[in-house]
Design an enzyme around this catalytic site. Structure first.
Site, PDB file in Angstrom:
ATOM      1  N   HIS A   1     -30.412  28.158  -5.985  1.00 49.04           N
ATOM      2  CA  HIS A   1     -31.402  29.222  -5.810  1.00 49.04           C
ATOM      3  C   HIS A   1     -30.905  30.433  -6.592  1.00 49.04           C
ATOM      4  O   HIS A   1     -29.879  31.013  -6.259  1.00 49.04           O
ATOM      5  CB  HIS A   1     -31.562  29.580  -4.324  1.00 49.04           C
ATOM      6  CG  HIS A   1     -32.472  30.750  -4.089  1.00 49.04           C
ATOM      7  ND1 HIS A   1     -33.645  30.666  -3.383  1.00 49.04           N
ATOM      8  CD2 HIS A   1     -32.388  32.043  -4.505  1.00 49.04           C
ATOM      9  CE1 HIS A   1     -34.237  31.845  -3.376  1.00 49.04           C
ATOM     10  NE2 HIS A   1     -33.487  32.706  -4.042  1.00 49.04           N
TER      11      HIS A   1
ATOM     12  N   ARG B   1     -41.213  43.040  -2.349  1.00 43.01           N
ATOM     13  CA  ARG B   1     -40.562  44.013  -1.464  1.00 43.01           C
ATOM     14  C   ARG B   1     -39.092  44.112  -1.825  1.00 43.01           C
ATOM     15  O   ARG B   1     -38.598  43.364  -2.649  1.00 43.01           O
ATOM     16  CB  ARG B   1     -40.674  43.505  -0.026  1.00 43.01           C
ATOM     17  CG  ARG B   1     -40.108  42.069   0.079  1.00 43.01           C
ATOM     18  CD  ARG B   1     -39.943  41.615   1.498  1.00 43.01           C
ATOM     19  NE  ARG B   1     -39.776  40.185   1.614  1.00 43.01           N
ATOM     20  CZ  ARG B   1     -38.620  39.542   1.549  1.00 43.01           C
ATOM     21  NH1 ARG B   1     -37.506  40.211   1.355  1.00 43.01           N
ATOM     22  NH2 ARG B   1     -38.569  38.229   1.671  1.00 43.01           N
TER      23      ARG B   1
HETATM   24  P1  ADP Z   1     -39.122  31.114   1.724  1.00 41.94           P
HETATM   25  O1  ADP Z   1     -40.489  31.650   1.478  1.00 41.94           O
HETATM   26  O2  ADP Z   1     -38.928  30.695   3.123  1.00 41.94           O
HETATM   27  O3  ADP Z   1     -38.060  32.012   1.187  1.00 41.94           O
HETATM   28  P2  ADP Z   1     -38.726  29.414  -0.615  1.00 41.94           P
HETATM   29  O4  ADP Z   1     -39.883  28.693  -1.221  1.00 41.94           O
HETATM   30  O5  ADP Z   1     -38.253  30.627  -1.294  1.00 41.94           O
HETATM   31  O6  ADP Z   1     -39.073  29.741   0.893  1.00 41.94           O
HETATM   32  O7  ADP Z   1     -37.520  28.382  -0.449  1.00 41.94           O
HETATM   33  C1  ADP Z   1     -36.399  28.670   0.334  1.00 41.94           C
HETATM   34  C2  ADP Z   1     -35.297  27.670   0.041  1.00 41.94           C
HETATM   35  O8  ADP Z   1     -35.721  26.326   0.287  1.00 41.94           O
HETATM   36  C3  ADP Z   1     -34.831  27.639  -1.399  1.00 41.94           C
HETATM   37  O9  ADP Z   1     -33.898  28.637  -1.665  1.00 41.94           O
HETATM   38  C4  ADP Z   1     -34.234  26.242  -1.507  1.00 41.94           C
HETATM   39  O10 ADP Z   1     -32.948  26.161  -0.950  1.00 41.94           O
HETATM   40  C5  ADP Z   1     -35.172  25.427  -0.664  1.00 41.94           C
HETATM   41  N1  ADP Z   1     -36.257  24.850  -1.476  1.00 41.94           N
HETATM   42  C6  ADP Z   1     -37.463  25.411  -1.727  1.00 41.94           C
HETATM   43  N2  ADP Z   1     -38.214  24.609  -2.511  1.00 41.94           N
HETATM   44  C7  ADP Z   1     -37.471  23.517  -2.762  1.00 41.94           C
HETATM   45  C8  ADP Z   1     -37.693  22.315  -3.500  1.00 41.94           C
HETATM   46  N3  ADP Z   1     -38.852  22.070  -4.111  1.00 41.94           N
HETATM   47  N4  ADP Z   1     -36.688  21.392  -3.554  1.00 41.94           N
HETATM   48  C9  ADP Z   1     -35.509  21.601  -2.909  1.00 41.94           C
HETATM   49  N5  ADP Z   1     -35.255  22.705  -2.181  1.00 41.94           N
HETATM   50  C10 ADP Z   1     -36.213  23.662  -2.108  1.00 41.94           C
HETATM   51  P1  ADP Z   2     -34.852  37.557   1.542  1.00 47.63           P
HETATM   52  O1  ADP Z   2     -36.068  36.734   1.185  1.00 47.63           O
HETATM   53  O2  ADP Z   2     -35.026  39.025   1.427  1.00 47.63           O
HETATM   54  O3  ADP Z   2     -33.630  37.063   0.917  1.00 47.63           O
HETATM   55  P2  ADP Z   2     -35.085  36.331   4.101  1.00 47.63           P
HETATM   56  O4  ADP Z   2     -35.639  35.108   3.471  1.00 47.63           O
HETATM   57  O5  ADP Z   2     -33.953  36.189   5.056  1.00 47.63           O
HETATM   58  O6  ADP Z   2     -34.567  37.339   3.039  1.00 47.63           O
HETATM   59  O7  ADP Z   2     -36.295  37.114   4.770  1.00 47.63           O
HETATM   60  C1  ADP Z   2     -36.205  38.497   5.020  1.00 47.63           C
HETATM   61  C2  ADP Z   2     -36.753  38.847   6.354  1.00 47.63           C
HETATM   62  O8  ADP Z   2     -38.137  38.786   6.341  1.00 47.63           O
HETATM   63  C3  ADP Z   2     -36.288  37.968   7.481  1.00 47.63           C
HETATM   64  O9  ADP Z   2     -36.164  38.785   8.613  1.00 47.63           O
HETATM   65  C4  ADP Z   2     -37.443  36.992   7.634  1.00 47.63           C
HETATM   66  O10 ADP Z   2     -37.491  36.478   8.931  1.00 47.63           O
HETATM   67  C5  ADP Z   2     -38.612  37.876   7.300  1.00 47.63           C
HETATM   68  N1  ADP Z   2     -39.751  37.204   6.656  1.00 47.63           N
HETATM   69  C6  ADP Z   2     -39.851  36.888   5.361  1.00 47.63           C
HETATM   70  N2  ADP Z   2     -41.055  36.370   5.088  1.00 47.63           N
HETATM   71  C7  ADP Z   2     -41.732  36.355   6.252  1.00 47.63           C
HETATM   72  C8  ADP Z   2     -43.047  35.919   6.647  1.00 47.63           C
HETATM   73  N3  ADP Z   2     -43.915  35.419   5.783  1.00 47.63           N
HETATM   74  N4  ADP Z   2     -43.381  36.065   7.921  1.00 47.63           N
HETATM   75  C9  ADP Z   2     -42.524  36.572   8.807  1.00 47.63           C
HETATM   76  N5  ADP Z   2     -41.296  37.003   8.507  1.00 47.63           N
HETATM   77  C10 ADP Z   2     -40.890  36.888   7.248  1.00 47.63           C
HETATM   78 MG    MG Z   3     -37.762  32.562  -0.751  1.00 48.65          MG
END
Ligand code: ADP
Ligand code: ADP
Ligand code: MG
Length: 445
Positions: A207, A291
């Site tokens: 990532h 953000r």
């Molecule tokens: P979020 O909105 O919860 O941050 P992301 O789409 O950014 O979700 O994905 C969070 C994490 O999930 C990534 O950093 C990675 O570790 C894993 N991930 C997301 N998409 C994939 C994928 N297509 N294949 C493998 N791992 C994934």
């Molecule tokens: P970052 O994406 O900034 O690295 P996180 O994935 O840990 O960090 O998310 C940041 C914060 O925002 C966390 O407290 C997470 O629970 C919250 N968060 C992110 N996306 C959402 C969402 N779509 N709904 C609710 N909470 C969210």
């Molecule tokens: Mg993400």
């Protein structure tokens, strides 16, 4: 120029924003819920306002109460931090209607990027590679066809998801129908939105993300990458900048791709474009966060810039007087997220902090929202603080963070500090080049 800011958030990020407001001689108004009555993030604010309630819905998500507090206290602007209302386009419109500046992008940019599936489509339109996958899938038959075509494993993703919530890996066709129904139900409960899409599950990826700032005059700044592959439950725990897995050529490609998207949609203020990078150094757009990001301090630590200050200046209409050549990386920075959680199974561990003592040092920064007698309630994210260290090279930054973790004293609740120590001291971490399966691999050794 903005003279007074209300912070519609809590904990470490509220304290972080207040600190910059104080530095800029901007007055700060902090809001708090009943559960946060005695919280330490309120201490440095010029004014505090109780908005009542305990759950997020009753407090930090109650936009009407928050806007009323900002108006009655004569604020010019609202800083949303991350989470809660930070990526809510309706809230951005409500701010504007109330005559308040939202320190972030406009509502339209959030609509384009805040929904993950829509963001994927937008990224494709601007020529960014995305992970092979689908649009929104509505029926079990439809998802079966899509996944059989993609090949297993696949990752189901809630389009409204975030913070690692709403994702489910599926290894074979047999378990697909049930996983799909559970993921849609879970998305409905967590986000009030059932929509789910699918991506091919990439094996052993990294990532990597790019921080961006863009001002109202078209000035664009793309920063060096942040490496965020140390995760549990798809959520980051340790981040660093730069990354040991990114060479100058890949770095340039990532910065160019991120910049193209942000310019393409006419985005203003701070954003982070997240990528997943496979073993062959091929990269794919993952999502864009509209953000300030939790791990923004590692970028601050290697550049010496204050991203919150720059966000405020951009929101005030200032032109960024920075150019890319002013972004040296003569340093290496690490961040460890200190969570109130069991260090083995990563379950939240709420309760009262009976002893709290932070480490200090020349190349050590602690962003925290708690102190002694602070209460970790089950209502909010269990993040206690973020520990950031830096050095002239990676070894120095590692040495400082291990020492700081040793000197960090938190009693009364469980924390993940033992896990962080084990992880950062491990040969796997020290060697660099680790992927998103870091935790599993660490445990297998
Ligand atoms: P979020 O909105 O919860 O941050 P992301 O789409 O950014 O979700 O994905 C969070 C994490 O999930 C990534 O950093 C990675 O570790 C894993 N991930 C997301 N998409 C994939 C994928 N297509 N294949 C493998 N791992 C994934
Ligand atoms: P970052 O994406 O900034 O690295 P996180 O994935 O840990 O960090 O998310 C940041 C914060 O925002 C966390 O407290 C997470 O629970 C919250 N968060 C992110 N996306 C959402 C969402 N779509 N709904 C609710 N909470 C969210
Ligand atoms: Mg993400």
């Amino acid at each position: 120029m903005i003279r007074s800011i209300l912070i519609s958030n809590r904990g470490e990020i509220a304290a972080r924003i207040i600190k910059t407001a104080n530095k800029m001689n901007i007055s700060s108004v902090a809001v708090y819920s009943d559960a946060d009555k005695a919280a330490s993030f309120l201490q440095k604010a010029d004014e505090t306002v109780c908005i009542g309630g305990n759950t997020p819905l009753e407090s930090y998500l109650d936009s009407a109460k928050i806007i009323a507090a900002a108006v009655s206290h004569g604020c010019d602007a609202i800083h949303p931090g991350y989470g809660f209302l930070a990526e809510n386009s309706v809230f951005v419109e409500q701010c504007r209607e109330a005559g308040l500046i939202f320190i972030g992008p406009d509502a339209e940019s959030i609509r384009l990027m805040g929904d993950k599936e829509r963001a994927r489509q937008t990224a494709q339109e601007f020529g960014l590679p995305t992970v092979p996958g689908s649009g929104i899938v509505k029926t079990p038959e439809e998802i079966r066809t899509v996944c059989d075509h993609l090949g297993y494993p696949v990752l189901l993703k809630a389009s409204a998801g975030g913070g690692g919530i709403g994702m489910r890996k599926v290894d074979n066709a047999e378990s697909l129908a049930q996983a799909f129904s559970e993921t849609t139900d879970r998305a409905e409960v967590a986000f009030g939105d059932r929509r789910v899409y699918v991506e091919k599950y990439l094996e052993e990826p990294h990532h990597i993300e790019i921080q961006i700032l863009r001002d109202k005059h078209g000035g664009l700044l793309t920063f060096y990458e942040r490496e965020c592959s140390v995760q549990r439950r798809y959520q980051k725990v340790i981040e660093e900048s730069p990354s040991t897995s990114v060479n100058p050529e890949l770095r340039q490609q990532l910065r160019d791709a991120a910049g193209m998207l942000i310019e393409g949609i006419g985005y203003i203020n701070a954003a982070t474009v997240e990528f997943i990078v496979d073993r062959e150094h091929k990269f794919y757009f993952l999502e864009a966060n509209t953000r300030l990001q939790v791990e923004h301090p590692v970028t601050e630590a290697i550049t010496g810039l204050d991203l919150v200050e720059l966000q405020i200046r951009i929101a005030s209409g200032e032109k960024l007087s920075l150019d890319e050549s002013t972004l040296p990386i003569k340093r290496w920075a690490l961040e460890a997220r200190i969570y109130a959680e069991d260090p083995h199974r990563f379950y939240p561990s709420p309760g009262m902090i009976t002893v709290y003592r932070e480490p200090d040092g020349e190349k050590v920064r602690v962003d925290s929202g708690y102190s002694t007698r602070g209460m970790l309630t089950p209502y909010y994210d269990p993040l206690i603080a973020k520990l950031i260290t830096w050095g002239n090279d990676r070894d120095e930054a590692i040495c400082h963070i291990l020492q700081a973790l040793d000197n960090y004293q938190i009693e009364g609740i469980k924390t993940n500090i033992p896990f962080l120590q084990e992880a950062i001291a491990s040969p796997l971490f020290r060697a660099g080049g680790y992927d998103t399966h870091f935790v599993e691999k660490l445990r297998a050794n």
